[in-house]
Design a protein around this motif. Structure first.
Motif, mmCIF file in Angstrom:
data_model
loop_
_atom_site.group_PDB
_atom_site.id
_atom_site.type_symbol
_atom_site.label_atom_id
_atom_site.label_comp_id
_atom_site.label_asym_id
_atom_site.label_seq_id
_atom_site.Cartn_x
_atom_site.Cartn_y
_atom_site.Cartn_z
ATOM 1 N N ASN A 316 0.830 -1.190 0.000
ATOM 2 C CA ASN A 316 0.000 0.000 0.000
ATOM 3 C C ASN A 316 0.873 1.252 0.000
ATOM 4 N N THR A 318 0.070 4.051 1.336
ATOM 5 C CA THR A 318 0.006 4.439 2.746
ATOM 6 C C THR A 318 0.014 3.168 3.582
ATOM 7 N N PHE A 321 -2.643 1.892 5.924
ATOM 8 C CA PHE A 321 -3.843 1.215 5.432
ATOM 9 C C PHE A 321 -3.672 -0.302 5.381
ATOM 10 N N ASP A 322 -2.496 -0.808 5.784
ATOM 11 C CA ASP A 322 -2.331 -2.257 5.868
ATOM 12 C C ASP A 322 -3.388 -2.804 6.828
ATOM 13 N N LEU A 324 -6.554 -2.860 5.953
ATOM 14 C CA LEU A 324 -7.848 -2.336 5.520
ATOM 15 C C LEU A 324 -8.684 -3.424 4.858
ATOM 16 N N ARG A 327 -5.541 -9.104 2.661
ATOM 17 C CA ARG A 327 -4.563 -9.247 1.576
ATOM 18 C C ARG A 327 -4.311 -10.692 1.209
ATOM 19 N N ASP A 380 -8.907 -6.736 -1.864
ATOM 20 C CA ASP A 380 -7.591 -6.112 -1.869
ATOM 21 C C ASP A 380 -7.152 -5.916 -3.313
ATOM 22 N N GLN A 405 -3.982 1.673 -7.001
ATOM 23 C CA GLN A 405 -4.034 2.103 -5.605
ATOM 24 C C GLN A 405 -4.871 3.377 -5.467
ATOM 25 N N SER A 408 -8.387 2.407 -5.553
ATOM 26 C CA SER A 408 -8.738 1.564 -4.407
ATOM 27 C C SER A 408 -8.686 2.312 -3.083
ATOM 28 N N THR A 410 -5.967 3.601 -1.442
ATOM 29 C CA THR A 410 -4.846 3.318 -0.542
ATOM 30 C C THR A 410 -3.673 4.276 -0.715
ATOM 31 N N LEU A 490 -13.187 3.063 4.853
ATOM 32 C CA LEU A 490 -12.031 3.792 4.355
ATOM 33 C C LEU A 490 -11.866 5.125 5.080
ATOM 34 N N ARG A 494 -8.666 6.673 7.135
ATOM 35 C CA ARG A 494 -8.062 7.950 6.724
ATOM 36 C C ARG A 494 -7.967 8.938 7.894
#
Length: 522
Positions: A316, A318, A321-322, A324, A327, A380, A405, A408, A410, A490, A494
């Motif tokens: 990602n 960011t 955001f792992d 989120l 995966r 993901d 990304q 999506s 991220t 999301l 954020r």
């Protein structure tokens, strides 16, 4: 298969040593014009133009037979052009360092010449091995920028000015003669089957090669592009009104500078015309060419992001955001329905089936199918990204992963782009022509229901031969419910302090300096 690979990997029948040769290594730059490595090498001595068919590239997860078909067209055209100059393209099969070592055993290599390349991790690692090999061998390795991407960029400040200076720089002289390298077998340009690729699913491929690229550019700037600014989002009109130059840029049949210079020349010609003559040209050429040029500039902007942060191919943007989305285990049923174009949303399904068979979609449709995977299906981005990497003939890693990304959510710096599939269908395929072509199950559905066939009354379903849930799937999710849930998830990520802090870093590192608001270009 192994016997074929072994034959292709041989040194090609070099029978004698001679004065040092300058090896020009072609990768994603399959052209002769505006090719600085070729020009510079030819000015210094005998040139050996080389392309390596690399197993680790062609058998990677992001490679497809459609890519090789386009590359093969391009190699055949390049070989013919170079042959007319005196020395045909030499093609070898094998790992790059091994191929160079075999050549060095048979020839005296004066220098290695290539364009800088910003590509996927496997190619980046390969380039590092080749540089190390050249250093160990004492062979100079010269690399030249191929576009507006700046290697080892310290800051985005001034990047736009650098891009402009590169676009305005004089073209290197085009090579007019290449002395032959004696005793060297050029080697075959293998078919996909010969290098172990399955048959391509792409039934409507674009032809590759420098001549085809120039023809596409000329026809766009003189005829097809008149309505580009209006038609670029339509899955029907954009097929002809868009430039269709993306594969030629991705595989280097054209340089970005060639495209920019010719487009700017066309814009100047149009703007110099009196108003009555502009009207006689049809469409709004000035607006169309400006819109096109803006998008060409975005191309290098996004590739620069991968150059600066190669990990975005896998991680990602960011890292806050792992977690989120899952995966390691994306929902297999949802992923399969998306991949096969069986989601129950007609425009989504039509787009996915179309790109699988043609290798191309207009940008808005690409953004929409990615948004649907990311938000409606909450998948993901990595698994869908690999699917579309294989399906896009114009697969350009820097654009692909950064856009995936961005769509999506991220990146941490872009607005959430949540497309309503039914609204997009009504806006961009109002009569359902595109849907009916690619989703034949809906061929007899009335236009009033073609964008949302699940709304058809049961008797009409029977009459049209399209029973929802049997002949065509029911919607895999409720869009409004899924979109609301995705937005909430999301937005919560954020708002985290660590996400805000990392977004500020990303904005400083990667965002355009032409206005600091978060835009499509960021």
């Amino acid at each position: 298969m192994l016997r074929r690979e072994s034959r292709l990997a041989r040194d090609g029948g070099v029978v004698s040593r001679q004065s040092p040769v300058h090896v020009v290594w072609f990768k994603r730059d399959l052209r002769v014009a505006d090719h600085a490595p070729l020009t510079e090498a030819a000015a210094r001595g005998v040139v050996l133009p080389l392309y390596i068919v690399e197993p680790e590239i062609i058998h990677a997860e992001d490679f497809d037979a459609r890519h090789w078909a386009f590359i093969r067209d391009s190699l055949a055209a390049l070989r013919d052009r170079l042959h007319r100059l005196g020395q045909p393209l030499v093609v070898r099969f094998g790992e790059a360092v091994q191929v160079f070592e075999a050549l060095a055993q048979a020839l005296s290599i004066g220098a290695l010449w290539a364009h800088e390349e910003t590509s996927q991790q496997v190619a980046y690692a390969r380039d590092r091995r080749v540089r190390a090999w050249a250093r160990a061998r004492g062979i100079p390795f010269y690399e030249y920028p191929s576009n507006g991407v700046v290697r080892r960029l310290v800051s985005r400040d001034g990047w736009d000015a650098t891009w402009e200076s590169r676009m305005a720089a004089p073209f290197p002289p085009t090579v007019t003669r290449l002395p032959p390298v004696t005793g060297l077998d050029p080697g075959p340009i293998p078919s996909g089957a010969e290098i172990g690729l399955p048959p391509s699913e792409c039934l409507e491929p674009q032809p590759g090669g420098e001549a085809a690229a120039r023809q596409a550019l000329e026809s766009f700037l003189t005829a097809r592009g008149a309505a580009y600014h209006r038609a670029l989002s339509s899955p029907i009109a954009a097929v002809t009104a868009s430039s269709r130059l993306s594969p030629y840029l991705a595989w280097g049949n054209l340089s970005v500078r060639q495209v920019v210079r010719l487009a700017r020349k066309r814009l100047a010609e149009v703007e110099a015309c009196p108003p009555w003559e502009r009207r006689s040209l049809g469409g709004n050429w000035a607006l169309s060419v400006r819109t096109f040029l803006k998008r060409v500039g975005w191309r290098c902007h996004f590739i620069q992001k991968l150059e600066d942060e190669p990990a975005v191919e896998f991680e990602n943007f960011t890292r806050a955001f792992d977690g989120l989305r899952d995966r390691t285990c994306p929902d297999p049923e949802r992923l399969a329905a998306w991949r096969e174009g069986q989601t129950g949303f007609p425009l989504i399904d039509a787009c996915l089936r179309a790109v699988r068979r043609t290798g191309w979609l207009p940008f808005r449709m690409r953004a929409m199918v990615v948004s649907f995977a990311a938000y409606d299906l909450w998948l993901d981005w990595r698994a869908p990204a690999l699917i579309l990497a294989r399906w896009f003939t114009d697969y350009e890693p820097g654009i692909h992963y950064c856009q995936f990304q961005m769509q999506s959510g991220t990146t941490g710096i872009n607005p959430i782009r949540l497309y309503n599939p039914e609204k997009q269908a009504r806006d961009h395929d109002p009569d359902g022509r595109f849907i009916r072509r690619w989703v034949p199950e809906l061929e007899h559905v009335p236009t009033d229901y073609i964008h949302a066939p699940y709304r058809m009354p049961p008797l009409l379903q029977l009459a049209t031969g399209c029973r929802i849930g049997r002949d065509y799937p029911s919607p895999i999710v409720d869009h409004q419910t899924a979109a609301k849930a995705a937005w909430a998830r999301l937005d919560a990520f954020r708002q985290r302090p660590e996400a805000r802090a990392e977004a500020a870093r990303i904005l400083q590192r990667h965002a355009s300096r032409r206005g600091r608001s978060s835009t499509a270009r960021d």
